[in-house]
Write a protein that holds these residues in place. Structure first.
Motif, PDB file in Angstrom:
ATOM      1  N   GLY A 255      -7.331 -32.018  -9.366  1.00  0.00           N
ATOM      2  CA  GLY A 255      -7.388 -32.572 -10.715  1.00  0.00           C
ATOM      3  C   GLY A 255      -8.769 -32.575 -11.311  1.00  0.00           C
ATOM      4  O   GLY A 255      -8.921 -32.673 -12.529  1.00  0.00           O
ATOM      5  N   MET A 256      -9.809 -32.488 -10.466  1.00  0.00           N
ATOM      6  CA  MET A 256     -11.173 -32.462 -10.990  1.00  0.00           C
ATOM      7  C   MET A 256     -11.431 -31.167 -11.757  1.00  0.00           C
ATOM      8  O   MET A 256     -10.919 -30.103 -11.406  1.00  0.00           O
ATOM      9  CB  MET A 256     -12.193 -32.588  -9.864  1.00  0.00           C
ATOM     10  CG  MET A 256     -12.346 -33.981  -9.311  1.00  0.00           C
ATOM     11  SD  MET A 256     -13.686 -34.068  -8.085  1.00  0.00           S
ATOM     12  CE  MET A 256     -13.785 -35.841  -7.835  1.00  0.00           C
ATOM     13  N   VAL A 257     -12.246 -31.277 -12.804  1.00  0.00           N
ATOM     14  CA  VAL A 257     -12.695 -30.126 -13.579  1.00  0.00           C
ATOM     15  C   VAL A 257     -14.157 -29.848 -13.227  1.00  0.00           C
ATOM     16  O   VAL A 257     -14.973 -30.778 -13.209  1.00  0.00           O
ATOM     17  CB  VAL A 257     -12.565 -30.381 -15.088  1.00  0.00           C
ATOM     18  CG1 VAL A 257     -13.137 -29.211 -15.882  1.00  0.00           C
ATOM     19  CG2 VAL A 257     -11.108 -30.634 -15.462  1.00  0.00           C
ATOM     20  N   VAL A 258     -14.464 -28.599 -12.951  1.00  0.00           N
ATOM     21  CA  VAL A 258     -15.839 -28.190 -12.678  1.00  0.00           C
ATOM     22  C   VAL A 258     -16.268 -27.226 -13.772  1.00  0.00           C
ATOM     23  O   VAL A 258     -15.639 -26.174 -13.968  1.00  0.00           O
ATOM     24  CB  VAL A 258     -15.971 -27.503 -11.307  1.00  0.00           C
ATOM     25  CG1 VAL A 258     -17.405 -27.026 -11.090  1.00  0.00           C
ATOM     26  CG2 VAL A 258     -15.550 -28.449 -10.189  1.00  0.00           C
ATOM     27  N   THR A 259     -17.312 -27.564 -14.506  1.00  0.00           N
ATOM     28  CA  THR A 259     -17.846 -26.671 -15.522  1.00  0.00           C
ATOM     29  C   THR A 259     -19.123 -26.038 -14.982  1.00  0.00           C
ATOM     30  O   THR A 259     -19.934 -26.703 -14.327  1.00  0.00           O
ATOM     31  CB  THR A 259     -18.064 -27.399 -16.862  1.00  0.00           C
ATOM     32  OG1 THR A 259     -18.342 -26.446 -17.886  1.00  0.00           O
ATOM     33  CG2 THR A 259     -19.158 -28.447 -16.785  1.00  0.00           C
ATOM     34  N   THR A 260     -19.291 -24.728 -15.238  1.00  0.00           N
ATOM     35  CA  THR A 260     -20.207 -23.933 -14.422  1.00  0.00           C
ATOM     36  C   THR A 260     -21.439 -23.403 -15.154  1.00  0.00           C
ATOM     37  O   THR A 260     -21.999 -22.391 -14.754  1.00  0.00           O
ATOM     38  CB  THR A 260     -19.449 -22.768 -13.773  1.00  0.00           C
ATOM     39  OG1 THR A 260     -18.801 -21.981 -14.794  1.00  0.00           O
ATOM     40  CG2 THR A 260     -18.409 -23.274 -12.792  1.00  0.00           C
ATOM     41  N   GLY A 261     -21.872 -24.084 -16.193  1.00  0.00           N
ATOM     42  CA  GLY A 261     -23.143 -23.722 -16.814  1.00  0.00           C
ATOM     43  C   GLY A 261     -22.989 -23.045 -18.156  1.00  0.00           C
ATOM     44  O   GLY A 261     -21.977 -22.405 -18.465  1.00  0.00           O
ATOM     45  N   SER A 262     -24.022 -23.159 -18.974  1.00  0.00           N
ATOM     46  CA  SER A 262     -23.969 -22.702 -20.354  1.00  0.00           C
ATOM     47  C   SER A 262     -23.924 -21.185 -20.463  1.00  0.00           C
ATOM     48  O   SER A 262     -24.692 -20.473 -19.831  1.00  0.00           O
ATOM     49  CB  SER A 262     -25.184 -23.224 -21.129  1.00  0.00           C
ATOM     50  OG  SER A 262     -25.141 -22.761 -22.465  1.00  0.00           O
ATOM     51  N   CYS A 263     -23.014 -20.709 -21.325  1.00  0.00           N
ATOM     52  CA  CYS A 263     -22.950 -19.292 -21.672  1.00  0.00           C
ATOM     53  C   CYS A 263     -23.635 -19.016 -23.007  1.00  0.00           C
ATOM     54  O   CYS A 263     -23.744 -17.850 -23.403  1.00  0.00           O
ATOM     55  CB  CYS A 263     -21.490 -18.842 -21.748  1.00  0.00           C
ATOM     56  SG  CYS A 263     -20.584 -19.002 -20.205  1.00  0.00           S
ATOM     57  N   THR A 264     -24.070 -20.050 -23.689  1.00  0.00           N
ATOM     58  CA  THR A 264     -24.610 -19.886 -25.046  1.00  0.00           C
ATOM     59  C   THR A 264     -25.990 -20.482 -25.240  1.00  0.00           C
ATOM     60  O   THR A 264     -26.573 -20.344 -26.320  1.00  0.00           O
ATOM     61  CB  THR A 264     -23.672 -20.563 -26.066  1.00  0.00           C
ATOM     62  OG1 THR A 264     -23.490 -21.939 -25.690  1.00  0.00           O
ATOM     63  CG2 THR A 264     -22.319 -19.867 -26.104  1.00  0.00           C
ATOM     64  N   GLY A 265     -26.510 -21.175 -24.221  1.00  0.00           N
ATOM     65  CA  GLY A 265     -27.718 -21.946 -24.438  1.00  0.00           C
ATOM     66  C   GLY A 265     -27.390 -23.241 -25.152  1.00  0.00           C
ATOM     67  O   GLY A 265     -26.246 -23.483 -25.571  1.00  0.00           O
ATOM     68  N   LEU A 266     -28.384 -24.094 -25.274  1.00  0.00           N
ATOM     69  CA  LEU A 266     -28.200 -25.416 -25.884  1.00  0.00           C
ATOM     70  C   LEU A 266     -28.564 -25.366 -27.359  1.00  0.00           C
ATOM     71  O   LEU A 266     -29.648 -24.913 -27.739  1.00  0.00           O
ATOM     72  CB  LEU A 266     -29.095 -26.432 -25.167  1.00  0.00           C
ATOM     73  CG  LEU A 266     -29.243 -27.805 -25.820  1.00  0.00           C
ATOM     74  CD1 LEU A 266     -27.907 -28.538 -25.813  1.00  0.00           C
ATOM     75  CD2 LEU A 266     -30.306 -28.616 -25.110  1.00  0.00           C
ATOM     76  N   LEU A 267     -27.650 -25.857 -28.199  1.00  0.00           N
ATOM     77  CA  LEU A 267     -27.897 -25.966 -29.632  1.00  0.00           C
ATOM     78  C   LEU A 267     -27.593 -27.386 -30.075  1.00  0.00           C
ATOM     79  O   LEU A 267     -26.509 -27.912 -29.782  1.00  0.00           O
ATOM     80  CB  LEU A 267     -27.039 -24.978 -30.423  1.00  0.00           C
ATOM     81  CG  LEU A 267     -27.328 -23.496 -30.161  1.00  0.00           C
ATOM     82  CD1 LEU A 267     -26.364 -22.956 -29.114  1.00  0.00           C
ATOM     83  CD2 LEU A 267     -27.212 -22.696 -31.449  1.00  0.00           C
ATOM     84  N   LEU A 268     -28.521 -28.016 -30.780  1.00  0.00           N
ATOM     85  CA  LEU A 268     -28.314 -29.365 -31.305  1.00  0.00           C
ATOM     86  C   LEU A 268     -27.545 -29.287 -32.617  1.00  0.00           C
ATOM     87  O   LEU A 268     -27.774 -28.387 -33.439  1.00  0.00           O
ATOM     88  CB  LEU A 268     -29.654 -30.057 -31.523  1.00  0.00           C
ATOM     89  CG  LEU A 268     -30.526 -30.253 -30.279  1.00  0.00           C
ATOM     90  CD1 LEU A 268     -31.832 -30.926 -30.657  1.00  0.00           C
ATOM     91  CD2 LEU A 268     -29.799 -31.055 -29.218  1.00  0.00           C
TER      92      LEU A 268
END
Length: 251
Positions: free
Chosen positions: A216-229
């Motif tokens: 049931g846990m979700v693992v997200t594996t890092g940005s594909c777009t970089g960080l945008l505010l």
């Protein structure tokens, strides 16, 4: 003198409660090693849990990964908007996530890649909302930001894709739009490369202090777009060619 891990956790918890953001952790409570930062994460998670997932990433395909627990209360499986007032900052990253269909509890024998992949039930497009309990991103030492849940705010989990083995995340096209205007459009973009090793690292090392990975846990594996505010009033849509689309809004 030993680092006061409990004082670090208390400061981060108080910042969350009071919304008085930290310039730095207290003297004597700043982690000196990755292990201390992870121990602080665990203390905060014990207060804010239950843990509903993990974030994991790496600077390069060869670099040792790092991760942080995600609280079930900050996981969202629909497009219900978020209030900007609930965050300090609102950074956006489009990512590829995985949901587990079986437990991977701590054990002496390391899990193989095949065992970890067999435990994955589905792939999901995700949007991570990046936040910080400090006055700004990168305003203090890097390990203190690791201790602060590696700058996590919330995670939006898109529709499940159960037939996902054909997807090649390092070469997956992605488009990120804000209010229907394209902010990022390219192929790949995740500095960690192939996510399989990230999941394997979590199963064998990264989650041991909090009981391992669970169904049931979700693992997200890092940005594909970089960080945008983004500012309040922003509708966010992340579209992957094969992995699907996920949407949210900051209001």
């Amino acid at each position: 003198m030993a680092t006061d891990l409990a004082a670090a956790a208390a400061a981060l918890l108080e910042a969350r409660r009071s919304r008085r953001w930290l310039a730095a952790l207290p003297e004597g409570a700043r982690p000196a090693t990755q292990e201390e930062a992870v121990a602080i994460q665990a203390l905060v998670a014990e207060a804010l849990g239950p843990v509903g997932g993990w974030k994991v990433g790496a600077a390069t395909p060869q670099a040792t990964p790092s991760g942080a627990p995600l609280y079930a209360s900050n996981l969202r499986f629909d497009s219900t908007p978020f209030a900007a007032a609930d965050f300090n900052i609102t950074g956006i990253e489009a990512e590829i996530g995985f949901r587990l269909g079986a437990d991977l509890p701590p054990r002496e024998t390391p899990y193989s890649r095949e065992e970890v992949m067999a435990a994955v039930a589905s792939l999901h497009p995700t949007i991570e909302i990046v936040d910080t309990r400090f006055t700004a991103l990168n305003c203090t030492d890097a390990l203190s930001h690791v201790a602060d849940q590696v700058n996590h705010g919330a995670l939006v989990v898109g529709p499940a894709l159960e037939s996902w083995r054909h997807i090649d995340p390092p070469n997956e096209p992605v488009r990120l739009t804000f209010n229907d205007e394209v902010a990022v459009e390219h192929v790949g973009g995740n500095t960690a490369g192939e996510p399989t090793r990230l999941l394997q690292w979590l199963a064998n090392e990264g989650t041991l202090g909090l009981g391992g990975l669970k169904a049931g846990m979700v693992v997200t594996t890092g940005s594909c777009t970089g960080l945008l505010l983004v500012k309040p009033g922003t509708r966010v849509r992340a579209s992957f060619r094969n992995a699907g689309t996920v949407e949210t809004a900051i209001v």
